[in-house]
Motif scaffolding. Structure first.
Motif, short mmCIF file in Angstrom:
data_model
loop_
_atom_site.label_atom_id
_atom_site.label_comp_id
_atom_site.label_asym_id
_atom_site.label_seq_id
_atom_site.Cartn_x
_atom_site.Cartn_y
_atom_site.Cartn_z
N SER A 1 0.81 -1.23 0.00
CA SER A 1 0.00 0.00 0.00
C SER A 1 0.84 1.27 0.00
N CYS A 2 1.94 1.26 0.73
CA CYS A 2 2.73 2.49 0.84
C CYS A 2 3.37 2.84 -0.50
N GLN A 3 3.58 4.13 -0.70
CA GLN A 3 4.12 4.62 -1.96
C GLN A 3 5.54 5.14 -1.77
N ILE A 4 6.33 5.06 -2.84
CA ILE A 4 7.72 5.48 -2.77
C ILE A 4 7.85 6.94 -2.33
N GLY A 5 6.98 7.80 -2.84
CA GLY A 5 7.05 9.20 -2.43
C GLY A 5 6.88 9.36 -0.94
N GLY A 6 5.93 8.63 -0.36
CA GLY A 6 5.72 8.68 1.08
C GLY A 6 6.86 8.05 1.84
N ASN A 7 7.41 6.95 1.32
CA ASN A 7 8.57 6.32 1.96
C ASN A 7 9.72 7.31 2.09
N LEU A 8 9.94 8.08 1.02
CA LEU A 8 11.03 9.05 1.03
C LEU A 8 10.69 10.26 1.89
N ALA A 9 9.45 10.72 1.81
CA ALA A 9 9.06 11.90 2.57
C ALA A 9 9.15 11.66 4.07
N THR A 10 9.00 10.40 4.49
CA THR A 10 9.10 10.07 5.92
C THR A 10 10.42 9.39 6.27
N ASN A 11 11.30 9.21 5.27
CA ASN A 11 12.54 8.46 5.47
C ASN A 11 12.25 7.13 6.15
N ALA A 12 11.42 6.33 5.52
CA ALA A 12 10.98 5.06 6.10
C ALA A 12 12.15 4.14 6.41
N GLY A 13 11.94 3.31 7.41
CA GLY A 13 12.99 2.38 7.84
C GLY A 13 12.69 0.95 7.44
N GLY A 14 11.92 0.24 8.27
CA GLY A 14 11.57 -1.14 7.95
C GLY A 14 12.51 -2.14 8.56
N VAL A 15 12.45 -3.37 8.05
CA VAL A 15 13.10 -4.50 8.71
C VAL A 15 14.53 -4.74 8.27
N ARG A 16 15.02 -4.05 7.24
CA ARG A 16 16.37 -4.34 6.75
C ARG A 16 17.32 -3.16 6.88
N VAL A 17 17.00 -2.24 7.75
CA VAL A 17 17.88 -1.07 7.95
C VAL A 17 19.26 -1.51 8.45
N VAL A 18 19.28 -2.55 9.27
CA VAL A 18 20.56 -3.02 9.80
C VAL A 18 21.51 -3.43 8.68
N GLN A 19 20.97 -3.82 7.55
CA GLN A 19 21.79 -4.26 6.42
C GLN A 19 21.99 -3.16 5.38
N SER A 20 20.95 -2.41 5.08
CA SER A 20 20.99 -1.52 3.91
C SER A 20 20.69 -0.06 4.20
N GLY A 21 20.34 0.30 5.44
CA GLY A 21 20.04 1.68 5.75
C GLY A 21 18.58 2.03 5.53
N THR A 22 18.25 3.28 5.78
CA THR A 22 16.88 3.77 5.65
C THR A 22 16.58 4.16 4.20
N ALA A 23 15.38 4.68 3.97
CA ALA A 23 15.00 5.11 2.62
C ALA A 23 15.98 6.13 2.06
N ARG A 24 16.50 6.98 2.91
CA ARG A 24 17.47 8.00 2.50
C ARG A 24 18.67 7.39 1.78
N ASP A 25 19.05 6.19 2.19
CA ASP A 25 20.23 5.54 1.64
C ASP A 25 19.96 4.83 0.32
#
Length: 461
Positions: free
Chosen positions: A136-160
């Motif tokens: 459901s979530c959109q890429i624009g929203g992911n970036l606007a909120t700098n979304a994290g999620g379950v793989r930040v430990v490996q690859s970083g947040t949306a910003r990365d």
């Protein structure tokens, strides 16, 4: 019809502006559950040029605009007031290009995360960002909120995951910095102003996303440990062994684990006994050894006494069953009256913070029900309190108690959900007066009439 609404209809056409009874309930709020109001209108642009037109007209009329993506946020960042115009990106959908040489994908902001993930896989790549609302979530929203999620430990947040952005600012100007280059050291990196700004500085319309090589295999295990410090020790031992192959490291305290199990298909724990703490771990490697290295590493930790027990998934179905326990978060708003917290703390302090939180809550509200879980590999803890278990207590009172604890631990009141409207009063708990002053100066420079997402993020002076 108000003049600004008529101006939008004239510019976009009647089929691209909804008013009155034509505004569906889905535009009124997000997953935060905050009380909603009918907006003045909903604009549905199909292109960057139309977004620019909407903002230019609204800026001239000093009309507030609330950007909306997939509406999966939990901080109220996309909720309109009765005088606002919603600008939905839902029609700006599509993947414009996949460039194998640059390992990039160019997408429109309304494209869902799952669509991006599937297109990347079809092209022989992976898109690293992943979260439960992927469909459901959109890429624009992911970036606007700098979304994290379950793989930040490996690859970083949306910003990365971003190399280039296209953004429309409050006056309708289009900033197009659609770079595919990893190295681009040419002055201020403007994309980082807009990533995480929650639509208060500009509206993201397109993005150049970074793709990663496909990992050949993912192995998943549910592990039991005796305490929080043992969980951190396990994380560091696995990272020392596998490096960035540790794709996820999710911790569940027994309250949340039992809640998740109750919504699983079998409704039975994968273990034959109860344990003090549970870790859901993913190892994602570039060579497929059938999970032998992962199983061997876990066995070493079992022999060392770090692990009390472990269940290693032997099939995709078993992997999905283990993740289903952790992703029972979707049931929280269905089964509880949730007061949700998404905080970040120094990794070494999270266990002590949970103990302190339990103690304070139990002292103030005996009989309360709360669950604790999080992505501790990237310092993120989630807490959900069931409002039904503390009748007569407002969410704001619970907010004050928990965020005061976060401030005492020098943590962040928001790890990945953003500030929106719900956390706005508490931003000063994690940001200094000088930092807030700089943020306001940036807002004043880019949106001097304060039309973009009014009442969000920055607390009033």
């Amino acid at each position: 019809m108000k003049p600004i609404v008529q101006a939008l209809v004239d510019a976009l056409g009647t089929g691209s502006v909804k008013t009155g009874d034509a505004i569906e309930a889905r535009y009124l709020g997000d997953w935060s559950g905050k009380a909603t109001s009918n907006p003045l209108a909903v604009a549905l642009p199909r292109s960057t040029a139309e977004v620019a037109t909407v903002l230019r007209l609204c800026n001239e009329a000093r009309q507030g605009v609330v950007p909306q993506g997939g509406l999966t946020g939990l901080a109220g960042g996309a909720i309109p007031s009765s005088g606002d115009i919603c600008l939905s990106l839902e029609r700006m959908v599509g993947i414009e290009e996949i460039d194998p040489a640059s390992a990039t994908m160019t997408v429109l902001a309304g494209t869902t995360l799952q669509t991006v993930q599937e297109a990347a896989l079809a092209a022989g790549f992976e898109f690293a960002l992943d979260l439960g609302a992927r469909g459901s979530c959109q890429i624009g929203g992911n970036l606007a909120t700098n979304a994290g999620g379950v793989r930040v430990v490996q690859s970083g947040t949306a910003r990365d995951q971003v190399l280039g952005l296209e953004v429309v600012t409050a006056d309708g100007s289009v900033l197009s910095s659609m770079s595919k280059m990893v190295k681009n050291n040419t002055g201020y990196d403007l994309r980082h102003l807009f990533i995480g700004s929650e639509g208060t500085l500009g509206i993201i319309t397109r993005a150049v996303l970074r793709l990663k090589p496909c990992r050949a295999a993912r192995s998943t295990a549910l592990c039991a440990v005796k305490d929080y410090d043992s969980a951190v020790g396990l994380l560091r031992a696995l990272q020392a062994h596998f490096g960035d192959e540790v794709g996820a490291f999710e911790i569940m305290w027994p309250d949340f684990f039992d809640f998740g199990v109750s919504f699983s298909r079998t409704k039975q724990s994968p273990f034959g006994a109860a344990y003090p703490l549970y870790a859901l771990i993913e190892q994602a490697g570039f060579s497929d050894d059938g999970g032998e290295r992962f199983a061997a590493a876990l066995n070493t930790q079992l022999e060392a006494g770090v692990l009390l027990d472990a269940v290693v998934a032997q099939s995709q179905a078993e992997t999905q069953a283990l993740w289903a326990i952790r992703e029972a978060t979707a049931e929280l708003p269905v089964k509880l009256d949730p007061i949700n917290f998404d905080v970040s703390l120094p990794i070494g302090e999270i266990g002590r913070f949970v103990d302190a939180c339990r103690e304070v809550f139990a002292r103030r509200w005996p009989g309360h029900y709360a669950v604790y879980f999080g992505h501790i590999g990237d310092s993120n803890l989630h807490v959900t309190v069931d409002g039904r278990s503390i009748p007569g207590v407002s969410a704001e009172e619970v907010d004050h108690v928990l965020y005061s604890l976060v401030r005492n631990y020098r943590g962040s009141i928001s790890a990945e959900h953003g500030i929106g409207v719900l956390k706005r009063p508490f931003l000063g708990y994690s940001r200094s007066p000088s930092e807030l002053a700089v943020m306001r100066a940036i807002k004043d420079a880019l949106d001097p009439r304060h039309i973009l997402n009014p009442g969000k993020v920055l607390p009033p002076v």
